[in-house]
Design a protein around this motif. Structure first.
Motif, PDB file in Angstrom:
ATOM      1  N   THR A 129      29.245  25.089  42.248  1.00 52.78           N
ATOM      2  CA  THR A 129      30.259  26.129  42.036  1.00 52.78           C
ATOM      3  C   THR A 129      29.735  27.484  42.497  1.00 52.78           C
ATOM      4  OG1 THR A 129      29.480  26.460  39.769  1.00 52.78           O
ATOM      5  CG2 THR A 129      31.303  24.915  40.101  1.00 52.78           C
ATOM      6  N   PRO A 130      30.596  28.302  43.127  1.00 54.84           N
ATOM      7  CA  PRO A 130      30.147  29.629  43.568  1.00 54.84           C
ATOM      8  C   PRO A 130      30.095  30.616  42.405  1.00 54.84           C
ATOM      9  CG  PRO A 130      32.455  29.316  44.118  1.00 54.84           C
ATOM     10  CD  PRO A 130      31.980  28.014  43.528  1.00 54.84           C
ATOM     11  N   LEU A 131      29.511  31.772  42.654  1.00 54.51           N
ATOM     12  CA  LEU A 131      29.391  32.859  41.678  1.00 54.51           C
ATOM     13  C   LEU A 131      30.538  33.832  41.930  1.00 54.51           C
ATOM     14  CD1 LEU A 131      27.183  33.599  39.517  1.00 54.51           C
ATOM     15  CD2 LEU A 131      26.263  35.168  41.237  1.00 54.51           C
ATOM     16  N   VAL A 132      31.352  34.097  40.911  1.00 56.96           N
ATOM     17  CA  VAL A 132      32.501  34.991  41.059  1.00 56.96           C
ATOM     18  C   VAL A 132      32.184  36.305  40.339  1.00 56.96           C
ATOM     19  CG1 VAL A 132      34.978  35.293  40.722  1.00 56.96           C
ATOM     20  CG2 VAL A 132      34.043  32.999  41.137  1.00 56.96           C
ATOM     21  N   LEU A 161      27.152  42.223  49.924  1.00 51.07           N
ATOM     22  CA  LEU A 161      25.799  41.696  49.740  1.00 51.07           C
ATOM     23  C   LEU A 161      24.967  42.607  48.826  1.00 51.07           C
ATOM     24  CD1 LEU A 161      24.813  40.397  53.306  1.00 51.07           C
ATOM     25  CD2 LEU A 161      25.280  39.042  51.261  1.00 51.07           C
ATOM     26  N   ALA A 162      25.195  43.923  48.917  1.00 49.50           N
ATOM     27  CA  ALA A 162      24.474  44.859  48.044  1.00 49.50           C
ATOM     28  C   ALA A 162      24.880  44.656  46.594  1.00 49.50           C
ATOM     29  CB  ALA A 162      24.760  46.294  48.480  1.00 49.50           C
ATOM     30  N   ILE A 182      34.287  39.295  44.138  1.00 49.68           N
ATOM     31  CA  ILE A 182      33.455  38.818  45.254  1.00 49.68           C
ATOM     32  C   ILE A 182      32.946  37.425  44.908  1.00 49.68           C
ATOM     33  CG2 ILE A 182      31.408  39.270  46.655  1.00 49.68           C
ATOM     34  CD1 ILE A 182      31.679  42.229  45.859  1.00 49.68           C
ATOM     35  N   THR A 183      33.192  36.473  45.771  1.00 49.56           N
ATOM     36  CA  THR A 183      32.760  35.095  45.558  1.00 49.56           C
ATOM     37  C   THR A 183      31.532  34.818  46.417  1.00 49.56           C
ATOM     38  OG1 THR A 183      35.075  34.472  45.211  1.00 49.56           O
ATOM     39  CG2 THR A 183      33.502  32.688  45.535  1.00 49.56           C
ATOM     40  N   VAL A 219      28.796  35.301  51.460  1.00 45.82           N
ATOM     41  CA  VAL A 219      30.013  35.835  50.830  1.00 45.82           C
ATOM     42  C   VAL A 219      31.200  34.992  51.273  1.00 45.82           C
ATOM     43  CG1 VAL A 219      31.481  37.857  50.541  1.00 45.82           C
ATOM     44  CG2 VAL A 219      29.009  38.146  50.841  1.00 45.82           C
ATOM     45  N   LEU A 220      31.810  34.296  50.331  1.00 51.95           N
ATOM     46  CA  LEU A 220      32.944  33.427  50.645  1.00 51.95           C
ATOM     47  C   LEU A 220      34.267  34.182  50.618  1.00 51.95           C
ATOM     48  CD1 LEU A 220      31.916  30.292  48.523  1.00 51.95           C
ATOM     49  CD2 LEU A 220      31.361  30.826  50.904  1.00 51.95           C
ATOM     50  N   GLN A 221      34.408  35.119  49.651  1.00 56.03           N
ATOM     51  CA  GLN A 221      35.629  35.928  49.536  1.00 56.03           C
ATOM     52  C   GLN A 221      35.277  37.320  49.037  1.00 56.03           C
ATOM     53  OE1 GLN A 221      38.012  33.482  46.865  1.00 56.03           O
ATOM     54  NE2 GLN A 221      39.408  32.970  48.532  1.00 56.03           N
TER      55      GLN A 221
END
Length: 390
Positions: free
Chosen positions: A273-276, A287-288, A264-265, A235-237
């Motif tokens: 690229t991250p998942l937003v 995480l859930a 949540i990033t 979890v980045l953000q």
């Protein structure tokens, strides 16, 4: 003594009285003297469960089981009659049968105390060539020519609970407004269903959703949430956000403007690229929520399953009506298998259940079990009276 076959056991989930009520509701068998909707339905379900490759093999294999036709309430079929019925008969009764079986699955789900996870997506079925082009060419897109199947899939039941069939140029979010919403459930879908007012409807129903923000979503950050130590690599953000604009364009109003959302990033190892993610669940662990979105892959596996194991890629007719009826009977067959597996408490996968059904469609399960027990008892008795050699 009469014993029912496995095919008849499977059809218990679709009682003849309920089916006849649907036919009467639509006046489906009016002016029809032979080969009514019930015979049509049984023939098409048999085609799906037996894996018939065409009308001629279907006619031959089905008619070879003439001894079982009486108890199924059918007669021998002719491929020309079946082809005409697929081409000319409306699909309204088949659509209602799908809805009825899906309601059975939904009722059983709601009896459970656990939170229900629904997955929403669509898949395209390519239809090109002779006769198909007459009705698919005008509605084609740059990538697809054919039809599109929209589905709401219940993860716990491993079965669809809502469906709609459309042209491929129909946007997914246009069909999303017809999806039934239930309080306390979680709806997971990708960013193709980005409609803030529809998200607002889900929130007002008392349900939760997990989706993705588009890259150009206009939001402002309200609060940064702390990230647990064990989740920092994933979890980045984790943020509370609100939309910047109440009027995103023209006379449209964003009804979700006043309500906060959670952004949540999530880091992705396989992509740069991250998942937003976007969700209205403001309390669950990040995480859930990410795991819920990951489970969206189950509906992709469902689409792959029906395309591989049921008849939804090679069609018995080339008219739009024939294609829709065959697609609907594929869903009916899947639901019958899922209900049969649940009723009998089978631990095998759906694929293993289909293999069992396909191999023993006209067998008598109780008779097979009793014969097995009788043979086993005889072997044990013989072993007791036989002299020991050593």
């Amino acid at each position: 003594m009469f014993r029912i076959t496995r095919f008849q056991e499977i059809m218990k989930a679709l009682p003849r009285s309920s089916f006849d009520h649907l036919v009467k509701k639509h006046n489906g068998d009016k002016y029809i003297k032979q080969f009514g909707h019930w015979e049509h339905m049984i023939a098409m379900i048999y085609a799906q469960l037996s894996g018939a490759t065409g009308l001629r093999p279907l006619e031959t294999s089905f008619n070879s089981q003439m001894a079982h036709h009486y108890h199924l309430g059918v007669a021998p079929i002719k491929r020309s009659t079946l082809a005409d019925a697929n081409s000319n008969r409306k699909d309204t009764v088949f659509t209602d049968v799908v809805a009825m079986l899906m309601q059975k699955v939904s009722r059983q789900l709601r009896k459970q105390s656990q939170q229900i996870l629904y997955l929403l997506d669509s898949t395209s079925i390519t239809l090109k060539g002779r006769e198909f082009d007459r009705w698919t060419h005008k509605n084609r897109t740059r990538h697809t020519q054919g039809i599109k199947l929209h589905l709401l899939y219940a993860s716990q039941a491993e079965a669809p609970v809502w469906q709609s069939i459309s042209a491929p140029n129909v946007n997914d979010v246009e069909k999303a407004v017809d999806v039934p919403l239930h309080a306390g459930a979680v709806y997971v879908f990708d960013k193709g269903y980005c409609d803030y007012n529809w998200w607002y409807r889900i929130s007002m129903t008392g349900a939760w959703f997990v989706s993705r923000f588009k890259c150009n979503a206009g939001v402002r950050i309200e609060q940064e949430l702390p990230i647990p130590e064990e989740a920092k690599e994933i979890v980045l953000q984790d943020q509370w956000v609100r939309f910047k604009h109440k009027h995103p364009g023209g006379k449209r109003i964003n009804h979700h403007y006043e309500k906060p959302l959670r952004r949540i990033t999530i880091a992705r190892n396989d992509k740069a690229t991250p998942l937003v993610l976007a969700t209205n669940d403001m309390t669950s662990d990040a995480l859930a929520i990410a795991q819920r979105y990951k489970e969206r892959w189950e509906i992709e596996l469902f689409f792959k399953w029906i395309k591989q194991h049921l008849k939804v890629k090679k069609f018995f007719g080339r008219t739009e009506n024939a294609v829709r009826i065959q697609l609907l009977t594929a869903l009916i067959s899947y639901l019958l298998i899922a209900l049969y597996r649940q009723t009998h408490g089978l631990k095998q996968s759906l694929w293993e259940c289909l293999c069992l059904i396909r191999a023993t469609l006209f067998h008598h399960p109780e008779l097979d079990i009793s014969l097995y027990k009788k043979r086993r008892r005889q072997i044990l008795e013989m072993s007791k009276i036989q002299m020991r050699l050593f």
